[in-house]
Design a protein around this motif. Structure first.
Motif, short mmCIF file in Angstrom:
data_model
loop_
_atom_site.label_atom_id
_atom_site.label_comp_id
_atom_site.label_asym_id
_atom_site.label_seq_id
_atom_site.Cartn_x
_atom_site.Cartn_y
_atom_site.Cartn_z
N HIS A 13 -31.33 70.64 -41.50
CA HIS A 13 -32.55 71.64 -41.31
C HIS A 13 -32.32 71.47 -39.50
CE1 HIS A 13 -37.15 72.32 -40.98
NE2 HIS A 13 -36.56 71.67 -39.56
N HIS A 46 -31.83 74.33 -36.56
CA HIS A 46 -32.12 74.43 -34.95
C HIS A 46 -31.39 74.93 -34.06
CE1 HIS A 46 -36.86 74.21 -36.15
NE2 HIS A 46 -36.53 73.12 -36.80
N GLU A 74 -38.16 77.61 -37.13
CA GLU A 74 -38.56 77.03 -38.00
C GLU A 74 -37.68 77.95 -39.54
OE1 GLU A 74 -39.30 74.06 -37.74
OE2 GLU A 74 -39.54 73.75 -40.08
N SER A 126 -33.98 77.06 -39.44
CA SER A 126 -34.01 75.33 -39.99
C SER A 126 -33.84 75.76 -41.40
CB SER A 126 -34.98 74.37 -39.03
OG SER A 126 -35.82 74.44 -39.92
ZN ZN Z 1 -38.26 72.03 -37.90
#
Ligand code: ZN
Length: 509
Positions: free
Chosen positions: A273, A277, A303, A306
């Protein structure tokens, strides 16, 4: 003054402000990764001193003069006269930051910062003691501050829109309302069907058998994975912190994770995740650093980056076809007696939970819908702060089928509202929608995408994101960026279709 020289001067001021911001990032990273406990006060003083310098840099009177010279000098598209669209985007973003820095009275900024810090401690205490009543006055005050801030920026009538726009430029409550309404309609029945499946209990059982995974092995494995999907460790690193995060940008991206021998998938998926980013930050155009052309398009798009890597890609069968032998090589004893199907099931386990941060990909979005509905009603005045706990329990029962027995696992669970960060939650769910829409687009553009994954080749998705998302910086609003990248308006139907396909194939066959 000629617009050309005004623009050059503006760039120099913006770059300086950016450099100051990167120093702040580093102080913040160090605070969570390395700082000795006794140094907290000293670090707070450093943050405060830097914040003052940063504020002065972005609110300099010269900045205002330059913006006045430049605004309105945008040339017609394709013409050689006036600013091009990239320069216009830079000026627009600079105006946004300049206004935020100069339209708020200093006394208000100071009072709000103090309130935020008090709010954090009040929230931490209230959560520990399950005391919503003691915390309610803080929330009242934070709402009042949010409304006042919006009014200073000329958005007093649309305070919640203002809060949403702070995190995702261009976003409105009406747009979110429509998207979430559609999502809720289709997601609730799908979630119920999955949870009623006997496979759900089996997935839990497999998860419970994943125990005793040495941290050293986890560390090596996730390093291999994150490197293979494209994170450039010459321009970033990964360390350990209490709460995982990703900060920094460009040539210095700092990610963190945390390890638990009995939950080996947490560190792995958390790191993937954060790598999503990090890849976004590493992919922003270095030539335009400090300007709108080199900052992300908002938290929802961030977001989405990710989530794409964490969910659509890393929870796929094809991903594990490649990585499973490596995983087993690191953990031969721990994986004994567990089949490939078991591992795939553990990776895609679904279980409703009261707590958002523990939620799986299917139920997660409903946690966000719930928070959005609460925020919207708080801002419209339809819901009073004092009535939040009851409204929360009712919404939780309706959406998730679970009712918290205390506020600690209900309205007090998240940190966001304690310092007035309203309007942030929707970004998480919008990010999931964007991720699924990009995924759906990819499968049209490259039907054999998953065959690449099985070979350990993730270059196509990264290349596509670099060109269509990362290279765009903040030229466009999130919704416009998605429209250009996928050829259609943002819609929750791709998220529902993706969840239906992936989880339906596991739980509903
Ligand atoms: Zn995040």
């Amino acid at each position: 003054m000629a617009p050309e020289s005004a623009f050059e001067e503006l760039l120099a001021l913006l770059k300086r402000a950016h450099v100051l911001g990167t120093i702040g990032d580093l102080l913040g990273w160090d605070e969570q990764v390395n700082l000795p406990a006794g140094a907290a006060e000293q670090r707070a003083a450093q943050h405060a001193a830097l914040a003052e310098v940063q504020h002065a840099a972005i609110s300099e009177a010269r900045m205002g003069e330059l913006l006045v010279v430049l605004e309105g000098t945008e040339g017609p598209p394709g013409s050689a006269v006036g600013m091009d669209s990239g320069q216009a985007a830079i000026v627009k973003q600079a105006r946004r930051e300049y206004d935020r820095a100069t339209k708020l009275p200093v006394a208000f900024v100071r009072a709000k910062a103090a309130q935020g810090s008090r709010g954090y401690h009040a929230w931490a205490r209230a959560k520990a003691e399950n005391d919503f009543a003691g915390y309610a006055p803080v929330l009242e005050k934070n709402l009042e501050f949010a409304r006042r801030e919006a009014a200073y920026l000329g958005q007093g009538e649309n305070a919640y829109d203002y809060m949403l726009d702070k995190h995702d430029p261009g976003l409105t409550a009406a747009a979110v309302d429509r998207l979430f309404g559609e999502l809720k309609r289709d997601l609730v029945p799908l979630m119920r069907a999955i949870l009623a499946s006997p496979v759900a209990a089996r997935a839990r059982g497999v998860g419970e058998r994943l125990r005793g995974f040495p941290v050293e092995g986890q560390r090596h494995f996730l390093r291999e994975v994150t490197e293979r999907i494209g994170f450039d460790y010459a321009r970033g690193r990964i360390d350990v912190s209490l709460h995982p995060f990703c900060s920094g940008t460009g040539s210095d991206v700092r990610m963190t994770t945390r390890y638990n021998p009995d939950q080996p998938l947490d560190a792995l998926f958390g790191s993937i995740h954060e790598t999503g980013h990090g890849l976004y930050e590493q992919g922003l155009p270095a030539a335009h650093v400090g300007t709108a052309l080199s900052i992300h398009a908002g938290m929802a798009v961030h977001e989405s980056q990710s989530r794409l890597w964490e969910n659509q890609i890393a929870r796929s069968r094809s991903f594990w076809r490649y990585f499973e032998p490596r995983w087993r090589a690191f953990f031969p004893v721990q994986m004994e007696g567990l089949s490939s199907d078991d591992l795939y099931l553990a990776v895609n386990a679904v279980e409703p939970t009261l707590v958002r941060v523990d939620a799986d990909e299917v139920t997660y979005n409903l946690h966000i819908v719930l928070r959005f509905e609460m925020e919207k009603k708080l801002f419209s005045g339809e819901l009073a702060v004092a009535d939040l706990p009851v409204a929360w329990r009712q919404a939780s029962r309706e959406l998730l089928g679970l009712e918290p027995v205390n506020d600690r696992e209900g309205v007090l669970q998240d940190v966001h509202w304690c310092d007035g960060s309203f309007g942030y939650f929707p970004s998480y769910c919008l990010g999931n929608m964007i991720a699924a829409q990009l995924w759906s687009r990819w499968r049209v553009l490259r039907p054999d995408l998953e065959a690449d994954f099985s070979q350990g080749d993730f270059s196509w998705p990264l290349g596509w994101l670099r060109e269509n998302i990362h290279a765009q910086g903040r030229r466009l609003s999130a919704l416009e960026l998605v429209r250009r990248a996928t050829g259609e308006e943002l819609s929750p139907r791709h998220l529902v279709a993706y969840l239906q396909e992936r989880y339906g194939s596991i739980y509903l066959t």
